[in-house]
Design an enzyme around this catalytic site. Structure first.
Site, mmCIF file in Angstrom:
data_model
loop_
_atom_site.group_PDB
_atom_site.id
_atom_site.type_symbol
_atom_site.label_atom_id
_atom_site.label_comp_id
_atom_site.label_asym_id
_atom_site.label_seq_id
_atom_site.Cartn_x
_atom_site.Cartn_y
_atom_site.Cartn_z
ATOM 1 N N ASN A 212 0.848 -1.192 0.000
ATOM 2 C CA ASN A 212 0.000 0.000 0.000
ATOM 3 C C ASN A 212 0.881 1.239 0.000
ATOM 4 O OD1 ASN A 212 0.557 0.665 2.927
ATOM 5 N ND2 ASN A 212 -0.420 -1.339 3.166
ATOM 6 N N ASP A 213 0.260 2.397 0.082
ATOM 7 C CA ASP A 213 1.002 3.657 -0.079
ATOM 8 C C ASP A 213 1.615 4.209 1.209
ATOM 9 O OD1 ASP A 213 0.713 3.959 -2.835
ATOM 10 O OD2 ASP A 213 -1.296 4.799 -2.629
#
Length: 399
Positions: A212-213
């Site tokens: 994920n970011d």
């Protein structure tokens, strides 16, 4: 930790003076107010004007230059400071400090100082190793002055040895530790805080993964804030960000690794802050070799351990459990649901759908959800400042 501190920076005459200019700028950027005093020898290496322009304050060099009849400058300078730093500390000034000699502005002001004194020696290797120098160092340490050990490296004389002005990163780490140990009112002193950070990576094969970011900036900031508040801190991180040497760090990659690292440490912790973005799912099997391109690819996923929920079921009444909720809509509904289902004491919720906050940036806006209070909105600001708000909340809860 340095924010708001009044620092008297004493600069003495060694070739490393030019490095002290950058150190002063670092202290100022960290929020400290810095005033400078220099020996006459130091002014031969760098002009007082350089320090004056960058500190935006007059530089003291002459004991007998008394421009204000209302005060004695070297006494005023010593009394003004919360902290004294001597950089570089030459063998000459070291000997004067050890023997109480006050024959210039710097040595006179230091003799009158009652604040903590942090010194950064830099000199030739043979001067450093001389018995007289080593005896003087022990004298200063016996008086609770902090004397760093210099680095080893290439010296001005053209050969390598011990005596080099330390790397700035090490100076700042040791300075922060010195300030923390000198403090008497730290709210988390004696407490153990466990923090997770970063986005976990779930391997598909040796070169591909699902993640994920999350950058890990929030979790790392929380760990630093907890340490500054006096806690013993362990940071379990899936991020590649640097970590201060003052913090115990465990590097992990996957959700399973993070679960194991948290689970083995949780029972001995007073607080757990789950700032990591833990992947909910991972591939059932990861290929040991790089997978070749296919027209179609099906990957079957399995559910990862719910670390926050399990620790919520395990925690006892004296522990504090903090979770994060990264949402794009219905923030209040999902945060309150998470608060109850995970048995957390605090949920820090934020909208990660906006580009100026949340993942991969330095700022965030969050809402605190807890059982006993109404939701508290923390307006957009630096993550380092939000981290302090979280630690203040934990401190109040534990105390």
């Amino acid at each position: 930790m340095l924010k708001g501190k009044k620092i008297a920076l004493y600069v003495t005459g060694g070739i490393a003076v030019y490095k002290v200019v950058d150190l002063m700028r670092t202290l100022i950027k960290a929020g400290a107010e810095v005033k400078v005093a220099m020996t006459e020898s130091a002014t031969q290496f760098v002009s007082p004007l350089t320090f004056q322009v960058l500190s935006k304050s007059a530089v003291y060099t002459n004991t007998f230059s008394e421009d204000d009849p209302e005060r004695v400058n070297h006494i005023y300078f010593a009394d003004w400071a919360d902290l004294a730093i001597v950089a570089p500390l030459t063998a000459n000034t070291l000997a004067k400090l050890a023997n109480g000699i006050a024959d210039n502005f710097v040595s006179s002001a230091l003799l009158a100082s009652t604040c903590p004194v942090f010194t950064i020696p830099a000199m030739n290797e043979h001067m450093w190793e001389n018995q007289a120098t080593q005896a003087n160092i022990e004298t200063l340490r016996g008086r609770q002055m902090y004397v760093m050990n210099p680095d080893e490296g290439f010296l001005a004389e053209g050969y390598s040895g011990k005596g080099r002005f330390p790397a700035q990163e090490r100076i700042v780490d040791e300075l922060r530790l010195f300030i923390r140990e000198a403090a008497v009112d730290l709210p988390l002193k004696g407490k153990s805080v466990l923090v997770t950070a970063g986005g976990t990576k779930e391997r598909i094969d040796p070169v591909r993964f699902i993640s994920n970011d999350s950058s890990g900036k929030m979790g790392h900031a929380v760990a630093e804030a907890a340490w500054e508040s006096g806690a013993k801190v362990t940071l379990i991180t899936a991020s590649s960000l640097d970590v201060s040497e003052n913090i115990t760090v465990a590097r992990v990659e996957s959700a399973e690794e993070m679960y194991d690292a948290v689970s083995s440490r949780f029972d001995s912790s007073d607080a757990l802050v789950m700032a990591a973005a833990v992947s909910d799912y991972s591939p059932e099997t990861a290929s040991p070799h790089k997978m070749k391109k296919q027209d179609q690819l099906t990957i079957t996923f399995k559910k990862n351990p719910d670390i926050l929920k399990e620790m919520g079921n395990r925690k006892h009444s004296s522990q504090c459990l903090v979770g994060f909720a990264a949402e794009t809509d219905n923030i209040e509904v999902y945060a309150n649901k998470k608060l109850k289902e995970k048995k957390a004491d605090l949920i820090v919720a934020n909208d990660v759908g906006k580009k100026d906050r949340g993942f991969n940036v330095d700022k965030n806006e969050v809402i605190f959800f807890s059982q006993a209070r109404e939701p508290q909105i923390i307006q957009l600001k630096e993550k380092t400042e939000i981290a302090k708000d979280i630690i203040d909340w934990i401190s109040e809860f534990l105390n």
